[in-house]
Scaffold this active site. Structure first.
Site, PDB file in Angstrom:
ATOM      1  N   ASP A   1      -2.111   5.292   6.074  1.00  0.00           N
ATOM      2  CA  ASP A   1      -3.545   5.054   6.328  1.00  0.00           C
ATOM      3  C   ASP A   1      -4.287   6.333   6.710  1.00  0.00           C
ATOM      4  O   ASP A   1      -5.275   6.290   7.443  1.00  0.00           O
ATOM      5  CB  ASP A   1      -3.744   4.003   7.435  1.00  0.00           C
ATOM      6  CG  ASP A   1      -3.032   2.697   7.141  1.00  0.00           C
ATOM      7  OD1 ASP A   1      -3.146   2.222   5.998  1.00  0.00           O
ATOM      8  OD2 ASP A   1      -2.373   2.150   8.030  1.00  0.00           O
TER       9      ASP A   1
ATOM     10  N   HIS B   1      -3.865   1.249  -0.778  1.00  0.00           N
ATOM     11  CA  HIS B   1      -4.861   2.317  -0.778  1.00  0.00           C
ATOM     12  C   HIS B   1      -6.216   1.704  -1.085  1.00  0.00           C
ATOM     13  O   HIS B   1      -6.326   0.785  -1.901  1.00  0.00           O
ATOM     14  CB  HIS B   1      -4.548   3.371  -1.842  1.00  0.00           C
ATOM     15  CG  HIS B   1      -3.277   4.115  -1.603  1.00  0.00           C
ATOM     16  ND1 HIS B   1      -3.161   5.106  -0.661  1.00  0.00           N
ATOM     17  CD2 HIS B   1      -2.057   4.006  -2.179  1.00  0.00           C
ATOM     18  CE1 HIS B   1      -1.925   5.573  -0.672  1.00  0.00           C
ATOM     19  NE2 HIS B   1      -1.239   4.919  -1.581  1.00  0.00           N
TER      20      HIS B   1
END
EC number: 6.3.4.4
Length: 337
Positions: A13, A43
């Site tokens: 992340d 993503h």
């Protein structure tokens, strides 16, 4: 000809999707190859104000001139893959996709095992996508490969051949890493890790590229690191602190709230050493200092923002070449030569 690997420097992340998309547009690679574990890593890519959450298709899909590849070392969930190809039809993803015929296949039984295993789901904080159990079967040599699944047969190919031929032709190649270095099965905070290694050397192996072919390794760090799931987090702040700073995030795959911490220079240095990082990308500088939002020239950054970058370079020992100051691709400072 340049072969670049992008690796997450924290627990995932970090904003790799934004950095990868920027590099794919700016450097125009002929092939974008995905390494990593499998669909356990999500993503988010923003294109013209529209957000796309993806788990199988390479993040560089907005570059419509590049081939998109998933390496032999990456576990593939055919259901997730086909859904994403359909979702991204306007980017002509289906015509550009190459799935290595040797990739491991995740089946329903793997996902069911992942979700029902109390140790994985509760103690470790697994994403429940079936990757761990699939890797167990792979180690036992019982896992199906891409060549065994009819539904994805039209996308199958030899990713290693494709990537190496592109490099030999003098083209740029970008290898996408997933998750983060600190989630590595070997080098992370075991047992609170993923089911394989998540560092640059493994990503190269995933797509079938030898180490001498790698030119650049970009380690991506978020100004405020985050973590989903259980495990140590040395610089973790309280929920109240995170909210007061306006840092509230949720995982792309799990939807779980991310834990937030302060930048850890010591860990960053270890990660850069482990990956042989040649450059650093810093994301969410605008979260660290809102005055940096949307700035596209280094000299126009706030003094606070510049001080943050300088401290990273001095303490980690690697040059910061890319700085993200917002979600759009254009909100990026690029100081590469």
């Amino acid at each position: 000809m340049t072969c670049t690997i992008v690796v997450g420097g924290q627990w995932g992340d970090e904003g790799k999707g934004k950095i990868i998309s920027y590099l794919c547009k700016k450097d125009n690679p002929s092939i974008i190859a995905r390494g990593g574990v499998g669909p356990n890593a999500g993503h988010t890519v923003e294109v013209d104000g529209e957000k796309y959450g993806i788990r199988m298709v390479p993040t560089g899909f907005p570059n419509v001139n590049a081939k998109l590849a998933v390496g032999a070392g990456v576990l593939t969930d055919p259901e997730v893959l086909l859904k994403e190809i359909k979702m991204l039809e306007k980017f002509n993803v289906g015509e550009r996709m190459i799935i290595d015929y040797r990739c491991g296949i995740i089946e329903d039984v793997h996902k069911e095992t992942d979700k029902s295993n109390e140790h994985l789901s509760k103690e470790i904080g697994s994403t429940g996508t079936g990757c761990g159990p699939a890797n167990v079967d792979r180690a036992m040599r019982t896992l199906k490969q891409g060549k065994d699944v009819e539904s994805i047969s039209k996308y199958l190919g030899d990713v290693s051949e494709e990537v190496n031929e592109a490099l030999e032709s003098g083209d740029n190649v970008l290898i996408e890493g997933t998750q983060g270095s600190l989630l590595s099965l070997f080098y992370g905070s075991y047992p609170y890790v993923t089911s394989k290694d998540t560092n640059a050397a493994s990503f190269a192996a995933d797509v079938g590229v030898g180490p001498t072919k790698i030119d650049e390794v970009v380690a991506v760090f978020k100004s405020y690191p985050t973590r989903v799931g259980e495990g140590p987090f040395p610089t973790e702040m309280t929920v109240e602190e995170a909210e007061s700073l306006g840092v509230v995030e949720y995982g792309t795959v799990t939807g779980r709230r991310r834990r937030v911490g302060y930048f850890d220079h010591d860990l960053a240095k270890k990660v850069c050493r482990l990956n042989g990082a040649t450059q650093i990308a810093i994301t969410c500088l605008d979260k660290y200092d809102t005055d940096c939002y949307g700035i596209i020239e280094y000299d126009k950054l706030s003094e606070k923002g510049k001080a943050f970058i300088k401290e990273v370079e001095e303490k980690v020992g690697v040059k910061v070449t890319l700085i993200s100051t917002g979600p759009e691709l254009g909100q990026t400072i690029d100081v590469r030569k």
